[in-house]
Design a protein around this motif. Structure first.
Motif, PDB file in Angstrom:
ATOM      1  N   SER A   3       7.591   7.748  -0.099  1.00  8.01           N
ATOM      2  CA  SER A   3       6.765   7.016   0.866  1.00  8.01           C
ATOM      3  C   SER A   3       7.326   7.113   2.278  1.00  8.01           C
ATOM      4  O   SER A   3       6.570   7.192   3.250  1.00  8.01           O
ATOM      5  N   GLU A  12      -6.983   8.345  -8.968  1.00  6.94           N
ATOM      6  CA  GLU A  12      -6.500   6.970  -9.132  1.00  6.94           C
ATOM      7  C   GLU A  12      -7.053   6.238 -10.340  1.00  6.94           C
ATOM      8  O   GLU A  12      -6.569   5.161 -10.700  1.00  6.94           O
ATOM      9  N   THR A  59       0.835  -1.207   0.000  1.00  2.48           N
ATOM     10  CA  THR A  59       0.000   0.000   0.000  1.00  2.48           C
ATOM     11  C   THR A  59       0.862   1.245   0.000  1.00  2.48           C
ATOM     12  O   THR A  59       0.579   2.214  -0.718  1.00  2.48           O
ATOM     13  N   ASP A 106       2.102   1.857  -3.434  1.00  3.97           N
ATOM     14  CA  ASP A 106       1.079   2.498  -4.268  1.00  3.97           C
ATOM     15  C   ASP A 106       1.000   3.997  -3.988  1.00  3.97           C
ATOM     16  O   ASP A 106       0.880   4.809  -4.920  1.00  3.97           O
ATOM     17  N   TYR A 107       1.053   4.369  -2.714  1.00  9.10           N
ATOM     18  CA  TYR A 107       1.012   5.791  -2.355  1.00  9.10           C
ATOM     19  C   TYR A 107       2.168   6.547  -3.016  1.00  9.10           C
ATOM     20  O   TYR A 107       1.999   7.643  -3.558  1.00  9.10           O
ATOM     21  N   ASP A 149      -9.100   3.337  -2.965  1.00  8.26           N
ATOM     22  CA  ASP A 149      -8.963   4.729  -2.554  1.00  8.26           C
ATOM     23  C   ASP A 149      -7.717   4.880  -1.689  1.00  8.26           C
ATOM     24  O   ASP A 149      -7.414   4.003  -0.867  1.00  8.26           O
ATOM     25  N   TYR A 150      -7.011   6.001  -1.867  1.00 11.25           N
ATOM     26  CA  TYR A 150      -5.771   6.244  -1.142  1.00 11.25           C
ATOM     27  C   TYR A 150      -5.808   7.629  -0.495  1.00 11.25           C
ATOM     28  O   TYR A 150      -5.156   8.570  -0.964  1.00 11.25           O
ATOM     29  N   LEU A 156      -3.726  -1.228  -8.721  1.00 11.07           N
ATOM     30  CA  LEU A 156      -3.617  -0.812  -7.326  1.00 11.07           C
ATOM     31  C   LEU A 156      -4.213  -1.855  -6.386  1.00 11.07           C
ATOM     32  O   LEU A 156      -5.165  -2.561  -6.739  1.00 11.07           O
TER      33      LEU A 156
END
Length: 454
Positions: free
Chosen positions: A314, A340, A253, A256-257, A351-352, A347
Motif C-alpha cells: 500500500s 473483488e 481503504t 483493502d487495496y 469498487d477499488y 470490504l
C-alpha cells in the motif's frame, strides 16, 4: 637523484594522461552531440568508456515552443562498431542500473555497447510542467528516437532494444512508432492491454483461485480482512515508520487495496505459496524486530506477519514517484483491475479502481493500443516475446503475422521475474538463433543460460 625523481614523475603523468585520454577518447564527440556541460565520464570496469549524459528533450516533440527538459541517459561503450543494446527504463533508472558496471543480459551476451534511458516524467527526467498531457507512448518513443539518432553517429553497428515489464512495453511502443530504428527487440513480461481495466486479468485471477496456491492466498486475504480491527494499528505503524504521509488517504481503504493486490503480486513474483510464506516469515519476522518499530501485537504467525507485506504494498501505491505510472496506465496504456466479488462482505467500498493513484484526472484513449495491436498482428517484424505462463501480464498472447520473422517464448511455471538465464535450453537456443540472424552474430547456441551470464 632529483633528476631521476623528476623523470619518474614526468613518466607517471604521461602514462596517466594517456590512460585518461584513451579511457575517454569519445568524450569530445559526445560533448559535440549533447553539449560539453551535459556529458560526464565515469570509471567502469565493465566498459572501456562510461558516461552519464543529460539529453535536452522537448516536452512536446511536435511543438518545441512548449519548453524542454533534461533526460538522463547512461552510456557504456565497448566498441563503436559493436552491437548496441538500448533499454528504456519504464520508470526512473533503478539503483542497480546506476552502477557503471551493470550490464543487461543482452549486453553481456553480445558483449556490446549499452544505452540506458530514463523514462520521461520519472526520476530526474521530469519536465517543469504542471500537466502530464505529454506523458504518452508516442512522446516517449520520440525521446528514444532522438537519442538513438544522435548516438548512431558514433555507435555505427547494429542496434537492439530490450526491456522487462513496463520497460519492455516501452521497447515495443518504440518499435511501433519507429520500426526501423533498431534491428531486433527482446521484450519480457508484456502483453497489449486494450482496455482501461483489461477484463482478461480478472478472468486470469478467477482461474488461478481454483489452484491449491490460489486457495491458500485467498484464505490469507480473508484472514486479513476479517481481522482488520486487530491488524490495522500495525498497518498504520508501518506507514509512520517509513515516514509515509497518508493524511489524504483513508487508512482502511488503503488496507483493502493492499489485501486485494496481494494475489496479483503473488502470481507476478512468486513460484509457489511455500516460497512466498518463507519470504514473508523471514523478512517481516525480522522487520517487526527493528529498532523503532514497536509492535501493537505479537507477530507469531504467517497470517499476522502478512499485514506488513500488505502495508508495504500500500505504501508503494501512494508513492508520489509512481503517480506518472498510474497516469500513463489509465490515460493510454491500460492496466489491471481487481476482482473483488468474493471479498465484498468484508470490504469498505464496492469498487477499488487503481486509477485514483494517478492523482490527476485521467480519460482513457484506446487508440494507441488498438493501433499497436493491429500492427503487431500485421507488420511487426524481428521481435522476441518472452513470458512465463504464471504471469498475469501474459494474459494476451500477441499473434504476429506468420509471414514475418518473430519469436514467442512461453515458459511453463515461470512468472514476471523471467530472464534469459531462466530459459530451457531449447528456448534459449531459439532466441540466440534469431539474434544471430538479425544482428549478424555468431553466438554459441549451445551455451547453457547460466554460461551465457559468465
Amino acid at each position: 637523484m632529483k633528476t631521476l625523481l623528476f623523470l619518474r614523475m614526468t613518466l607517471f603523468l604521461m602514462l596517466f594522461s594517456l590512460q585518461n585520454f584513451y579511457g575517454q577518447k569519445h568524450r569530445i564527440e559526445l560533448q559535440q552531440l549533447f553539449g560539453k556541460e551535459n556529458v560526464t565520464y565515469i570509471d567502469s570496469s565493465a566498459f572501456k568508456e562510461y558516461y552519464r549524459i543529460n539529453v535536452r528533450q522537448p516536452i512536446n516533440h511536435t511543438n518545441t515552443q512548449g519548453g524542454f527538459f533534461d533526460q538522463q541517459v547512461l552510456l557504456g561503450i565497448q566498441d563503436p562498431k559493436s552491437i548496441t543494446i538500448l533499454q528504456t527504463a519504464g520508470y526512473a533508472i533503478p539503483k542497480h542500473f546506476n552502477n557503471p558496471n551493470y550490464k543487461t543480459e543482452l549486453t553481456t551476451i553480445v558483449n556490446g555497447n549499452q544505452v540506458l534511458i530514463e523514462h520521461r516524467y520519472f526520476g530526474s527526467s521530469i519536465p517543469d510542467s504542471l500537466t502530464k498531457e505529454f506523458l504518452t507512448y508516442e512522446q516517449a518513443s520520440n525521446d528514444d528516437h532522438f537519442i538513438k539518432e544522435k548516438l548512431a553517429r558514433l555507435l555505427t553497428g547494429k542496434w537492439a532494444s530490450t526491456g522487462l515489464s513496463k520497460s519492455g512495453d516501452a521497447a515495443l511502443a518504440y518499435r511501433f512508432y519507429y520500426p526501423n530504428d533498431v534491428d531486433a527487440t527482446v521484450a519480457f513480461g508484456i502483453s497489449i492491454t486494450t482496455e482501461v481495466e483489461d477484463p482478461r486479468f480478472e478472468t486470469y485471477i478467477k482461474e488461478r483461485r481454483k489452484t491449491e496456491d490460489g486457495k491458500k492466498i485467498n484464505k490469507a486475504q480473508f484472514y486479513l480482512l476479517k481481522n482488520r480491527k486487530k491488524l490495522l494499528p500495525l498497518f498504520r505503524r508501518a506507514f509512520e515508520f517509513e515516514n509515509q504521509d497518508f493524511a489524504n488517504w483513508d487508512l482502511e481503504t488503503l488496507y483493502d487495496y493492499g489485501v486485494l493486490d496481494l494475489e496479483v503480486s503473488f502470481w507476478q513474483y512468486y513460484k509457489s505459496f511455500d516460497d512466498f510464506k518463507l519470504e514473508v516469515n523471514t523478512i517481516f519476522g525480522e522487520e517487526s524486530k527493528r529498532e523503532g518499530f514497536p509492535l501493537t501485537l505479537k507477530l507469531d504467525t504467517f497470517e499476522d506477519r502478512l499485514v506488513l507485506f500488505v502495508a508495504y504494498s500500500s505504501i508503494g501505491l501512494i508513492d508520489k514517484k509512481m503517480t506518472s505510472h498510474y497516469y500513463q496506465a489509465f490515460s493510454e496504456g491500460g492496466y489491471y483491475g481487481y476482482e473483488e466479488t468474493p471479498f465484498l462482505k468484508y470490504l469498505k467500498l464496492k469498487d477499488y479502481p487503481l486509477s485514483i493513484f494517478a492523482m490527476d484526472p485521467t480519460i482513457f484513449n484506446g487508440k494507441f493500443r488498438k493501433d499497436e495491436k493491429k500492427w503487431s498482428e500485421t507488420k511487426m517484424d524481428k521481435v522476441i516475446f518472452i513470458n512465463g505462463d504464471n504471469d498475469p501480464w501474459a494474459v494476451y498472447k500477441i499473434k504476429p503475422a506468420k509471414n514475418l520473422d518473430n519469436l514467442q517464448v512461453m515458459v511453463h511455471n515461470a512468472n514476471h521475474t523471467l530472464k534469459l538465464k531462466d530459459l530451457p535450453n531449447e528456448d534459449y537456443k531459439n532466441v540466440i538463433l534469431k539474434l544471430n540472424k538479425w544482428l549478424d552474430l555468431n553466438l554459441d547456441v549451445n551455451r547453457s543460460p547460466d554460461e551465457s551470464q559468465k
